[in-house]
Design a protein around this motif. Structure first.
Motif, short mmCIF file in Angstrom:
data_model
loop_
_atom_site.label_atom_id
_atom_site.label_comp_id
_atom_site.label_asym_id
_atom_site.label_seq_id
_atom_site.Cartn_x
_atom_site.Cartn_y
_atom_site.Cartn_z
N ARG A 55 0.81 -1.13 0.01
CA ARG A 55 0.16 -0.02 -0.01
C ARG A 55 0.86 1.40 -0.05
O ARG A 55 0.54 2.22 -0.83
CB ARG A 55 -1.00 -0.09 1.30
CG ARG A 55 -2.09 -0.78 1.17
CD ARG A 55 -3.24 -0.41 2.38
NE ARG A 55 -2.68 -0.58 3.50
CZ ARG A 55 -2.67 -1.49 4.12
NH1 ARG A 55 -3.24 -2.81 3.74
NH2 ARG A 55 -2.27 -1.66 5.27
N ARG A 56 1.92 1.57 0.93
CA ARG A 56 2.66 2.56 0.99
C ARG A 56 3.48 2.76 -0.16
O ARG A 56 3.82 3.97 -0.57
CB ARG A 56 3.61 2.13 2.35
CG ARG A 56 4.74 3.37 2.53
CD ARG A 56 5.46 3.26 3.69
NE ARG A 56 6.42 2.05 3.55
CZ ARG A 56 7.34 2.00 2.92
NH1 ARG A 56 7.73 3.00 2.10
NH2 ARG A 56 8.13 0.91 2.75
N SER A 57 3.88 1.69 -0.82
CA SER A 57 5.15 2.10 -1.83
C SER A 57 4.59 2.02 -3.31
O SER A 57 5.23 2.41 -4.01
CB SER A 57 6.13 0.68 -1.83
OG SER A 57 5.53 -0.44 -2.18
N GLY A 58 3.39 1.17 -3.31
CA GLY A 58 3.01 0.97 -4.84
C GLY A 58 3.35 0.13 -5.52
O GLY A 58 3.54 -0.36 -6.62
N LYS A 59 4.48 -0.89 -5.07
CA LYS A 59 5.13 -2.05 -5.25
C LYS A 59 4.58 -3.18 -4.66
O LYS A 59 4.32 -3.29 -3.58
CB LYS A 59 6.55 -1.90 -5.08
CG LYS A 59 7.11 -0.78 -5.56
CD LYS A 59 8.49 -0.52 -5.13
CE LYS A 59 9.18 1.01 -5.60
NZ LYS A 59 10.53 1.08 -5.26
N LEU A 60 4.17 -4.20 -5.33
CA LEU A 60 3.74 -5.64 -4.90
C LEU A 60 4.64 -6.13 -4.25
O LEU A 60 5.79 -6.63 -4.66
CB LEU A 60 3.01 -6.26 -6.03
CG LEU A 60 2.39 -7.60 -5.55
CD1 LEU A 60 1.18 -7.40 -4.88
CD2 LEU A 60 2.25 -8.61 -6.78
N VAL A 61 4.26 -6.36 -2.82
CA VAL A 61 5.04 -7.57 -2.19
C VAL A 61 4.29 -8.80 -1.79
O VAL A 61 3.22 -8.21 -1.18
CB VAL A 61 5.55 -6.77 -0.71
CG1 VAL A 61 6.38 -7.48 0.00
CG2 VAL A 61 6.34 -5.52 -1.18
N THR A 62 4.52 -10.09 -2.09
CA THR A 62 3.68 -10.83 -1.83
C THR A 62 4.78 -12.05 -1.49
O THR A 62 5.59 -12.32 -2.15
CB THR A 62 2.69 -11.19 -2.90
OG1 THR A 62 1.73 -12.22 -2.50
CG2 THR A 62 3.40 -11.60 -4.24
N TRP A 63 4.12 -12.95 -0.53
CA TRP A 63 4.57 -14.23 -0.23
C TRP A 63 3.49 -15.43 -0.70
O TRP A 63 4.01 -16.63 -0.54
CB TRP A 63 4.86 -14.36 1.23
CG TRP A 63 3.63 -13.78 2.08
CD1 TRP A 63 3.51 -12.76 2.42
CD2 TRP A 63 2.51 -14.58 2.42
NE1 TRP A 63 2.18 -12.53 3.07
CE2 TRP A 63 1.50 -13.95 3.23
CE3 TRP A 63 2.17 -16.18 2.36
CZ2 TRP A 63 0.47 -14.48 3.74
CZ3 TRP A 63 1.19 -16.48 3.02
CH2 TRP A 63 0.19 -15.69 3.66
N ASN A 64 2.37 -15.01 -0.95
CA ASN A 64 1.16 -15.99 -1.39
C ASN A 64 1.37 -16.47 -2.87
O ASN A 64 1.14 -15.70 -3.71
CB ASN A 64 0.07 -15.26 -1.13
CG ASN A 64 -1.27 -16.06 -1.23
OD1 ASN A 64 -1.09 -17.28 -1.39
ND2 ASN A 64 -2.33 -15.82 -0.89
N VAL A 65 1.76 -17.76 -2.93
CA VAL A 65 1.85 -18.49 -4.07
C VAL A 65 0.47 -18.81 -4.69
O VAL A 65 0.36 -18.91 -6.07
CB VAL A 65 2.75 -19.81 -3.87
CG1 VAL A 65 1.86 -20.80 -3.33
CG2 VAL A 65 3.22 -20.38 -5.32
#
Length: 338
Positions: free
Chosen positions: A265-275
């Motif tokens: 949300r803060r960066s506008g860059k997707l951070v995901t661990w969910n496969v």
């Protein structure tokens, strides 16, 4: 229909060292309505098997792991997150598969692949094996391939997209290089010096030897970073990710999981661990690439089921290249030990 009532399986009753795994006789599972029973010819010993057996869990995830793996003793005593083999029997209502079909399948967190037979749902991640590959080659598509495929499905990768694969020589890393190249990406691979020829042969455009160069220290930026090691949290690599880019955490600890949405949300860059939820269509895509010569099996070593302890020892070194294949001997077959 199989006539076997018992099977050999690699079983562990306590968490710990490779020596906890031993061969035992188990009842062959009976296919329920909607199930497929596979006579397994090959599986892999993956980092997932290592983590389950050794209770080698990323920081903060011990309680969650206990739910899935068992608290005091293993709740799923037969490891193996993938299988390649022949359909031995199908349950009622199954029309997509028939006895004799060559298939590959992901058992995932249900495990069970390190045995002569495994049962799974016909509508799960199971598809016909590639015609161009042996079972020992075909099974390598599953664990690393389906992981990389499902992460990449969450981002836009196309011609000119820059992708960094951190930990490029393992099962997921070698698959990620090949899949990113198929989509037209420009791929940078991070690995140790001895693996440079391997990752270059898979299509990496540039290779960073982490023993000589700190990949996060350079001025280069990327659209997508794939972390297969667990040492590239967002706090370390945020400035390396282009606006609108993504960090795909193949391995993550609890802190990374809990902060991923906030970082996104803060960066506008997707951070995901969910496969996500791997499906048959993901496997079928990998098979089509393999059959057309655009995805190749990367095999470090092959072990017979009887040598399961040695296979685990090798994976425990953390130095495997691609996949460690477990060969399940067939009746009447005579295999040398690998």
């Amino acid at each position: 229909m199989t006539t076997d009532t018992t099977m050999t399986a690699a079983v562990y009753h306590r968490f710990g060292a490779p020596e906890e795994v031993r061969l035992e006789q188990r009842a062959v599972p009976t296919p329920r309505p909607g199930d497929v029973l596979i006579r397994v010819h090959a599986s892999t010993v993956s980092v997932g098997d290592h983590r389950a057996r050794a209770r080698d869990i990323p920081a903060g995830l011990g309680v969650l792991a206990a739910v899935g793996l068992g608290v005091f003793r293993p709740s799923r005593p037969i490891l193996g997150m993938d299988a390649a083999g022949v359909v031995a029997a199908v349950g009622s209502g199954v029309t997509a598969f028939a006895p004799g079909d060559r298939v590959i399948a992901s058992t995932g967190g249900a495990f069970g692949g390190h045995a002569e037979y495994v049962r799974l749902s016909a509508d799960g991640p199971i598809t016909r094996a590639p015609d161009t590959m042996s079972f020992e080659e075909a099974v390598t598509l599953v664990f690393g391939g389906i992981t990389a495929q499902c992460f990449f499905a969450q981002v836009a990768i196309g011609p000119g997209t820059s992708v960094l694969v951190n930990g490029a020589s393992g099962a997921v890393g070698t698959a990620a290089i090949q899949l990113a190249k198929q989509l037209g990406a420009d791929v940078t691979a991070v690995t140790s010096g001895g693996n440079v020829p391997l990752v270059a042969s898979l299509g990496a455009d540039r290779v960073i030897d982490y023993t000589r160069e700190e990949f996060a220290a350079g001025g280069d930026t990327y659209d997508v970073i794939v972390d297969c090691v667990g040492n590239a949290p967002f706090s370390r690599v945020e400035t390396l990710i282009n606006p609108g880019g993504a960090l795909l955490l193949v391995i993550s600890d609890l802190r990374s999981m809990l902060t991923s949405r906030g970082h996104t949300r803060r960066s506008g860059k997707l951070v995901t661990w969910n496969v996500g939820t791997p499906g048959a269509e993901d496997l079928a895509h990998l098979v089509s690439l393999a059959d057309s010569g655009r995805f190749r099996a990367v095999i470090d070593r092959t072990f017979d089921l009887a040598d399961i302890v040695e296979a685990h020892r090798h994976v425990d070194t953390g130095r495997k290249r691609g996949n460690v294949v477990l060969r399940i001997p067939q009746p009447g077959a005579n295999h040398a030990h690998g």
